[in-house]
Write a protein that holds these residues in place. Structure first.
Motif, short mmCIF file in Angstrom:
data_model
loop_
_atom_site.label_atom_id
_atom_site.label_comp_id
_atom_site.label_asym_id
_atom_site.label_seq_id
_atom_site.Cartn_x
_atom_site.Cartn_y
_atom_site.Cartn_z
N UNK A 191 0.83 -1.20 0.00
CA UNK A 191 0.00 0.00 0.00
C UNK A 191 0.87 1.25 0.00
N UNK A 192 0.49 2.22 -0.81
CA UNK A 192 1.14 3.54 -0.83
C UNK A 192 0.39 4.44 0.13
N UNK A 193 1.13 5.07 1.04
CA UNK A 193 0.50 5.90 2.07
C UNK A 193 0.46 7.35 1.63
N UNK A 194 -0.68 7.73 1.05
CA UNK A 194 -0.89 9.11 0.63
C UNK A 194 0.14 9.59 -0.37
N UNK A 195 0.61 10.83 -0.19
CA UNK A 195 1.59 11.42 -1.09
C UNK A 195 2.99 11.42 -0.49
N UNK A 196 3.21 10.57 0.50
CA UNK A 196 4.51 10.50 1.17
C UNK A 196 5.36 9.40 0.55
N UNK A 197 6.58 9.25 1.06
CA UNK A 197 7.48 8.16 0.64
C UNK A 197 7.22 6.89 1.43
N UNK A 198 6.37 6.98 2.43
CA UNK A 198 6.11 5.82 3.28
C UNK A 198 5.31 4.77 2.52
N UNK A 199 5.65 3.51 2.75
CA UNK A 199 4.98 2.39 2.11
C UNK A 199 4.70 1.29 3.13
N UNK A 200 3.60 0.59 2.94
CA UNK A 200 3.38 -0.66 3.65
C UNK A 200 3.92 -1.77 2.76
N UNK A 201 4.99 -2.41 3.19
CA UNK A 201 5.64 -3.43 2.38
C UNK A 201 4.97 -4.79 2.58
N UNK A 202 5.10 -5.65 1.59
CA UNK A 202 4.64 -7.03 1.75
C UNK A 202 5.55 -7.73 2.76
N UNK A 242 15.74 0.30 0.78
CA UNK A 242 14.85 0.58 -0.35
C UNK A 242 14.40 2.03 -0.36
N UNK A 243 14.38 2.61 -1.56
CA UNK A 243 13.86 3.96 -1.78
C UNK A 243 12.74 3.84 -2.81
N UNK A 244 11.52 4.29 -2.45
CA UNK A 244 10.37 4.12 -3.33
C UNK A 244 10.07 5.43 -4.07
N UNK A 245 9.98 5.33 -5.38
CA UNK A 245 9.72 6.50 -6.22
C UNK A 245 8.26 6.92 -6.12
N UNK A 246 7.98 8.14 -6.55
CA UNK A 246 6.61 8.61 -6.57
C UNK A 246 5.79 7.77 -7.54
N UNK A 247 4.52 7.57 -7.27
CA UNK A 247 3.67 6.78 -8.17
C UNK A 247 3.49 7.47 -9.53
N UNK A 248 3.29 6.67 -10.55
CA UNK A 248 2.96 7.20 -11.88
C UNK A 248 4.13 7.86 -12.59
N UNK A 249 3.80 8.69 -13.58
CA UNK A 249 4.81 9.33 -14.40
C UNK A 249 5.69 10.29 -13.61
N UNK A 250 5.16 10.83 -12.52
CA UNK A 250 5.95 11.77 -11.72
C UNK A 250 7.21 11.12 -11.16
N UNK A 251 7.14 9.81 -10.91
CA UNK A 251 8.30 9.13 -10.32
C UNK A 251 9.20 8.47 -11.33
#
Length: 226
Positions: A110-121, A135-144
Motif C-alpha cells: 500500500x502507498x501511504x498518501x503522497x509521502x514516501x512511506x509504504x506498507x511493504x509485503x 529501499x527507496x520508493x519513487x513517486x507513483x505514476x509518471x511523476x516518479x
C-alpha cells in the motif's frame, strides 16, 4: 483536452500566486557501489517455437551503469527475489546505499498518501532485511519515472541491442545463459556524455568499492524459499 490543460496549468497558477512550491529537478550524483535501481521490462521470445511474453528483471548500479539482467515467465515475488539473488552473486555484494524501486506489488502492499512511506509485503520485508537492502520508493505514476531513469533507459537499451530480432530458445534457462554472456560483452561499453569508462571490476571482485560485502550468512536461501 481541456482536462489535460487544466491539470497542467493549475499547479502553475498556484506557483504564480505564491500558493505552492515550484517543481525543480536536481541532477543525481552517485558514489561507486552506493546506489542502484531496479525494474522489470516486457520481452518477447520464441520459446520452443511459440511466441511468448516474458519479463526481464534489471538491477543497475547508478554510478557505473553496470547492469544485471534475468528473464522469467512472470514478474511475481519469486522472480523478483531470484533476480536480486542473481544480481548479488554477479556483483559480489549488495549496494551500500539506497536501491530505487517503483511501487510494484511484489514489494509494496500500500502507498501511504503522497509521502514516501509504504506498507511493504511481509515476504519483501523479510528478504530485504536478510539482504541488507535500503529501499527507496519513487513517486507513483509518471511523476516518479525520472527518479529511476537510469534503469528505465537500460531496459530499452538492452532490449534493442540484444533481443531484436526476437531470440529463439528452447528454455528460459538457456536464454538467461545468453543474457549473462551479453552482460559480459557490455563490460567495456561507455555511456554517452561520461568521461569515465563504464566498465567495472570483474564479477566477484566488486565488494569494494562498488558494493558492500554481503553478510556471512548470505549464502542461506531467502526467507520463504524452502
Amino acid at each position: 483536452m481541456v482536462r489535460a490543460y487544466v491539470a497542467g496549468r493549475k499547479p502553475e497558477i498556484w506557483v504564480e500566486a505564491g500558493r505552492g512550491p515550484p517543481q525543480v529537478f536536481i541532477p543525481q550524483t552517485h558514489r561507486p557501489g552506493q546506489d542502484a535501481e531496479v525494474d522489470f521490462g516486457d520481452v518477447y521470445i520464441d520459446l520452443a517455437g511459440v511466441r511468448t511474453l516474458c519479463y526481464m528483471f534489471v538491477f543497475r548500479l547508478s554510478f557505473s551503469g553496470k547492469a544485471v539482467h534475468r528473464v522469467s515467465a512472470s514478474e511475481g515475488q519469486e522472480a523478483f527475489f531470484e533476480g536480486h539473488a542473481h544480481a548479488f552473486s554477479v556483483l559480489g555484494g549488495v549496494p551500500a546505499g539506497k536501491v530505487r524501486y517503483d511501487n510494484l506489488t511484489s514489494a509494496v502492499a500500500r502507498v501511504l498518501g503522497f509521502t514516501r512511506a509504504r506498507v511493504e509485503t511481509d515476504r519483501w520485508t523479510a528478504f530485504r532485511s536478510w539482504a541488507g537492502l535500503d529501499a527507496f520508493y519513487c513517486q507513483p505514476g509518471l511523476q516518479g519515472a525520472h527518479e529511476k531513469g537510469g534503469v528505465e533507459g537500460e531496459v530499452g537499451r538492452f532490449r534493442r541491442n540484444h533481443l531484436v530480432p526476437v531470440p529463439q530458445v528452447s528454455t528460459i534457462a538457456g536464454l538467461n545463459a545468453l543474457l549473462d554472456a551479453w552482460d559480459q560483452e557490455d563490460e567495456g561499453r561507455r555511456i554517452a556524455d561520461r568521461t569515465r569508462p563504464r566498465s567495472t571490476p570483474p564479477a566477484g571482485s566488486c565488494a569494494c568499492p562498488p558494493c558492500a560485502p554481503s553478510s556471512p550468512t548470505s549464502p542461506r536461501p531467502p526467507p520463504g524459499s524452502r
